[in-house]
Design a protein around this motif. Structure first.
Motif, PDB file in Angstrom:
ATOM      1  N   CYS A   1       8.665  14.641  -5.441  1.00 55.57           N
ATOM      2  CA  CYS A   1       9.671  15.415  -4.694  1.00 55.57           C
ATOM      3  C   CYS A   1      10.699  14.420  -4.150  1.00 55.57           C
ATOM      4  CB  CYS A   1       9.015  16.198  -3.547  1.00 55.57           C
ATOM      5  SG  CYS A   1       8.359  15.161  -2.232  1.00 55.57           S
ATOM      6  N   SER A   2      11.636  14.931  -3.325  1.00 52.82           N
ATOM      7  CA  SER A   2      12.703  14.040  -2.861  1.00 52.82           C
ATOM      8  C   SER A   2      12.146  12.967  -1.908  1.00 52.82           C
ATOM      9  CB  SER A   2      13.793  14.841  -2.166  1.00 52.82           C
ATOM     10  OG  SER A   2      13.251  15.490  -1.046  1.00 52.82           O
ATOM     11  N   LEU A   3      11.103  13.326  -1.142  1.00 55.11           N
ATOM     12  CA  LEU A   3      10.548  12.366  -0.183  1.00 55.11           C
ATOM     13  C   LEU A   3       9.962  11.148  -0.912  1.00 55.11           C
ATOM     14  CD1 LEU A   3       9.923  11.870   2.870  1.00 55.11           C
ATOM     15  CD2 LEU A   3       7.686  12.871   2.458  1.00 55.11           C
ATOM     16  N   CYS A   4       9.237  11.407  -2.013  1.00 54.92           N
ATOM     17  CA  CYS A   4       8.606  10.292  -2.738  1.00 54.92           C
ATOM     18  C   CYS A   4       9.473   9.855  -3.918  1.00 54.92           C
ATOM     19  CB  CYS A   4       7.208  10.688  -3.190  1.00 54.92           C
ATOM     20  SG  CYS A   4       7.163  12.138  -4.253  1.00 54.92           S
ATOM     21  N   LYS A   5      10.683  10.350  -3.946  1.00 52.39           N
ATOM     22  CA  LYS A   5      11.649  10.032  -5.006  1.00 52.39           C
ATOM     23  C   LYS A   5      11.059  10.272  -6.391  1.00 52.39           C
ATOM     24  CE  LYS A   5      14.055   6.608  -2.189  1.00 52.39           C
ATOM     25  NZ  LYS A   5      13.098   5.988  -1.262  1.00 52.39           N
ATOM     26  N   GLY A   6      10.304  11.355  -6.480  1.00 51.28           N
ATOM     27  CA  GLY A   6       9.764  11.777  -7.769  1.00 51.28           C
ATOM     28  C   GLY A   6       8.557  10.996  -8.244  1.00 51.28           C
ATOM     29  N   THR A   7       8.105   9.989  -7.464  1.00 57.49           N
ATOM     30  CA  THR A   7       7.011   9.146  -7.954  1.00 57.49           C
ATOM     31  C   THR A   7       5.629   9.646  -7.521  1.00 57.49           C
ATOM     32  OG1 THR A   7       6.980   7.760  -5.981  1.00 57.49           O
ATOM     33  CG2 THR A   7       8.502   7.104  -7.733  1.00 57.49           C
ATOM     34  N   GLY A   8       5.588  10.511  -6.502  1.00 55.26           N
ATOM     35  CA  GLY A   8       4.289  10.976  -6.005  1.00 55.26           C
ATOM     36  C   GLY A   8       3.660  10.022  -5.001  1.00 55.26           C
ATOM     37  N   TRP A   9       4.294   8.854  -4.809  1.00 55.07           N
ATOM     38  CA  TRP A   9       3.729   7.845  -3.903  1.00 55.07           C
ATOM     39  C   TRP A   9       4.787   7.353  -2.916  1.00 55.07           C
ATOM     40  CZ3 TRP A   9      -1.423   6.959  -3.960  1.00 55.07           C
ATOM     41  CH2 TRP A   9      -2.126   7.357  -5.109  1.00 55.07           C
ATOM     42  N   ILE A  10       4.358   7.014  -1.713  1.00 54.13           N
ATOM     43  CA  ILE A  10       5.278   6.486  -0.697  1.00 54.13           C
ATOM     44  C   ILE A  10       4.708   5.172  -0.168  1.00 54.13           C
ATOM     45  CG2 ILE A  10       6.357   6.941   1.541  1.00 54.13           C
ATOM     46  CD1 ILE A  10       5.810   9.934   1.012  1.00 54.13           C
ATOM     47  N   GLU A  11       5.560   4.157  -0.166  1.00 54.59           N
ATOM     48  CA  GLU A  11       5.093   2.860   0.325  1.00 54.59           C
ATOM     49  C   GLU A  11       4.983   2.901   1.845  1.00 54.59           C
ATOM     50  OE1 GLU A  11       7.561  -0.437  -0.961  1.00 54.59           O
ATOM     51  OE2 GLU A  11       6.909  -1.516   0.847  1.00 54.59           O
ATOM     52  N   VAL A  32       0.836  -1.200   0.000  1.00 49.68           N
ATOM     53  CA  VAL A  32       0.000   0.000   0.000  1.00 49.68           C
ATOM     54  C   VAL A  32       0.872   1.253   0.000  1.00 49.68           C
ATOM     55  CG1 VAL A  32      -1.834   1.235   1.219  1.00 49.68           C
ATOM     56  CG2 VAL A  32      -1.785  -1.267   1.234  1.00 49.68           C
ATOM     57  N   ASP A  33       0.586   2.129  -0.954  1.00 50.70           N
ATOM     58  CA  ASP A  33       1.292   3.412  -1.032  1.00 50.70           C
ATOM     59  C   ASP A  33       0.341   4.518  -0.606  1.00 50.70           C
ATOM     60  OD1 ASP A  33       3.351   1.999  -2.220  1.00 50.70           O
ATOM     61  OD2 ASP A  33       2.802   2.592  -4.275  1.00 50.70           O
ATOM     62  N   VAL A  34       0.911   5.596  -0.074  1.00 51.63           N
ATOM     63  CA  VAL A  34       0.116   6.781   0.225  1.00 51.63           C
ATOM     64  C   VAL A  34       0.592   7.878  -0.730  1.00 51.63           C
ATOM     65  CG1 VAL A  34       1.699   7.522   2.086  1.00 51.63           C
ATOM     66  CG2 VAL A  34      -0.613   8.407   2.028  1.00 51.63           C
ATOM     67  N   SER A  35      -0.365   8.693  -1.197  1.00 56.46           N
ATOM     68  CA  SER A  35       0.032   9.803  -2.069  1.00 56.46           C
ATOM     69  C   SER A  35       0.940  10.723  -1.258  1.00 56.46           C
ATOM     70  CB  SER A  35      -1.206  10.565  -2.539  1.00 56.46           C
ATOM     71  OG  SER A  35      -1.976  10.959  -1.426  1.00 56.46           O
ATOM     72  N   CYS A  36       1.976  11.229  -1.898  1.00 57.16           N
ATOM     73  CA  CYS A  36       2.991  11.981  -1.142  1.00 57.16           C
ATOM     74  C   CYS A  36       2.366  13.201  -0.469  1.00 57.16           C
ATOM     75  CB  CYS A  36       4.136  12.415  -2.047  1.00 57.16           C
ATOM     76  SG  CYS A  36       5.429  13.261  -1.119  1.00 57.16           S
ATOM     77  N   PHE A  37       2.458  13.239   0.875  1.00 53.62           N
ATOM     78  CA  PHE A  37       1.828  14.327   1.617  1.00 53.62           C
ATOM     79  C   PHE A  37       2.684  15.577   1.631  1.00 53.62           C
ATOM     80  CE2 PHE A  37       4.660  12.951   4.881  1.00 53.62           C
ATOM     81  CZ  PHE A  37       4.655  11.567   4.780  1.00 53.62           C
ATOM     82  N   ARG A  38       3.918  15.471   1.083  1.00 60.87           N
ATOM     83  CA  ARG A  38       4.742  16.674   1.021  1.00 60.87           C
ATOM     84  C   ARG A  38       4.481  17.435  -0.279  1.00 60.87           C
ATOM     85  NH1 ARG A  38      11.103  16.384   1.069  1.00 60.87           N
ATOM     86  NH2 ARG A  38      10.997  15.932   3.300  1.00 60.87           N
ATOM     87  N   CYS A  39       4.512  16.703  -1.399  1.00 65.97           N
ATOM     88  CA  CYS A  39       4.351  17.405  -2.684  1.00 65.97           C
ATOM     89  C   CYS A  39       2.944  17.246  -3.243  1.00 65.97           C
ATOM     90  CB  CYS A  39       5.387  16.902  -3.685  1.00 65.97           C
ATOM     91  SG  CYS A  39       5.129  15.168  -4.142  1.00 65.97           S
ATOM     92  N   GLY A  40       2.117  16.476  -2.545  1.00 68.25           N
ATOM     93  CA  GLY A  40       0.749  16.300  -3.028  1.00 68.25           C
ATOM     94  C   GLY A  40       0.678  15.423  -4.268  1.00 68.25           C
ATOM     95  N   GLY A  41       1.749  14.719  -4.591  1.00 69.83           N
ATOM     96  CA  GLY A  41       1.702  13.792  -5.713  1.00 69.83           C
ATOM     97  C   GLY A  41       2.486  14.268  -6.940  1.00 69.83           C
ATOM     98  N   LYS A  42       3.011  15.501  -6.881  1.00 65.34           N
ATOM     99  CA  LYS A  42       3.732  16.031  -8.053  1.00 65.34           C
ATOM    100  C   LYS A  42       5.100  15.376  -8.232  1.00 65.34           C
ATOM    101  CE  LYS A  42       1.993  20.704  -7.629  1.00 65.34           C
ATOM    102  NZ  LYS A  42       2.182  20.910  -6.194  1.00 65.34           N
TER     103      LYS A  42
END
Ligand code: PHE
Length: 339
Positions: A269-279, A257-267
């Motif tokens: 960023c470095s937190l989601c490694k550019g994918t917009g999603w975080i496992e 399960v991934d969560v949409s990146c709460f830092r960039c809102g899915g665009k």
């Protein structure tokens, strides 16, 4: 012969030396008590000629009034001085900056664990805690991780004996709950787990929160619905989940399960490694074999299960970049979490 002036002078001299309440009470005894000099004046009346008695009585009363007034003034003076001394002693300087006693705070892991539990408790989950030392049966075999099956290698186990081990996940809690309870079941199993693994994002000891729901007609949709609610509460109101196919022996189908990146809102960023999603976690529909292993009829009931790494959620939430920080008890690091 009695001399009134001597008495008065003695009275005045003595009174001058009275400096405190103790001395004042001594003074009172000397002059005003039954045996005191002023009282003694009155008894002298018996030696006075009859016709002079009235004048003598008047004289004694005058002395008494005079002495009482001086005494009362002195008493007031001493009481006032004593009160002033007390005020001085008890004086509080309100401008002195306060002394702050050091007060601790909850460890970020504990805070996040409580937050996570709260979200699920709101959905009706109960808490169950299992042992940290497990046997092969609960940790692996009855979870459909069979002996010699390659999936055992997914988790590097700390073995204690041929059969006992430090639990590698909280999933054995599922077996323990299903052994004890009949559906409907809705439990959380929080706890420490152990794997022989150590780097920036792994630690040989970490914590998980397991969730298990067993009831009629439970599907993957229920899992996603609950997890959507979970990420909204933990990360942001606009957070969404995404399920990706995965593999766990104890769930079928299994999802990551991934969560949409709460830092960039899915665009990206470095937190989601550019994918917009975080496992964030693993889960799935409870494998029918696992239900059977616990005496639950898979034709009647189905279940969902998920396992969330508490450190991972904590690190994501607070932007912590190294797993070690969670366990070093570095006061400077921990101070930042003080409310
Ligand atoms: N136990 C799995 C792990 O530790 C997580 C998991 C729990 C997956 C429940 C599916 C269902 O990786």
């Amino acid at each position: 012969m009695f001399n009134a002036d001597d008495l008065k002078n003695g009275f005045v001299d003595d009174l001058k030396n009275v400096k405190n309440e103790v001395q004042l009470s001594e003074f009172w005894k000397k002059f005003f008590s039954k045996q005191g000099s002023i009282q003694g004046l009155m008894s002298g009346i018996k030696n006075v000629a009859k016709e002079e008695k009235k004048a003598y009585g008047q004289f004694v009363n005058d002395v008494k009034t005079w002495a009482q007034e001086l005494y009362d003034n002195k008493k007031a003076e001493i009481e006032k001085a004593a009160l002033q001394a007390r005020y001085k002693k008890e004086e509080v300087d309100v401008t002195v900056p306060p002394v702050h006693e050091p007060v601790g705070c909850l460890h970020p892991l504990t805070t996040v664990k409580y937050e996570m539990i709260n979200v699920f408790a709101g959905m009706g989950f109960e808490i169950f805690e299992g042992p940290e030392i497990e046997d092969d049966d609960h940790n692996f075999t009855r979870l459909n991780v069979l002996k010699d099956h390659p999936s055992r290698d997914m988790q590097d186990t700390f073995w204690l004996t041929d059969d006992l081990l430090l639990r590698t996940h909280t999933s054995p809690g599922q077996i323990r709950v299903m052994d004890k309870e009949k559906p409907p079941i809705k439990v959380l199993v929080p706890g420490k787990v152990f794997r022989s693994d150590s780097d920036a994002t792994h630690s040989p000891m970490f914590s998980q929160l397991e969730g298990l729901v067993v009831d009629k007609h439970i599907t993957l949709c229920d899992l996603q619905g609950m997890l959507d609610e979970f990420v909204k509460n933990m990360f942001s109101d606009t957070a969404k989940t995404r399920l990706r196919p995965s593999y766990f022996p104890f769930t079928e189908p299994s999802v990551e399960v991934d969560v949409s990146c709460f830092r960039c809102g899915g665009k990206g960023c470095s937190l989601c490694k550019g994918t917009g999603w975080i496992e964030v976690l693993g889960g799935g529909v409870v494998n029918k074999k696992v239900l059977e292993n616990c005496g639950i009829d898979p034709e009647k009931y189905s279940g969902l299960a998920f396992g969330i790494g508490i450190e991972r959620i904590t690190m994501l939430k607070y932007g912590i970049n190294h797993m070690g920080k969670m366990f070093e008890n570095d006061i400077e690091f921990l101070k930042q979490f003080k409310a």
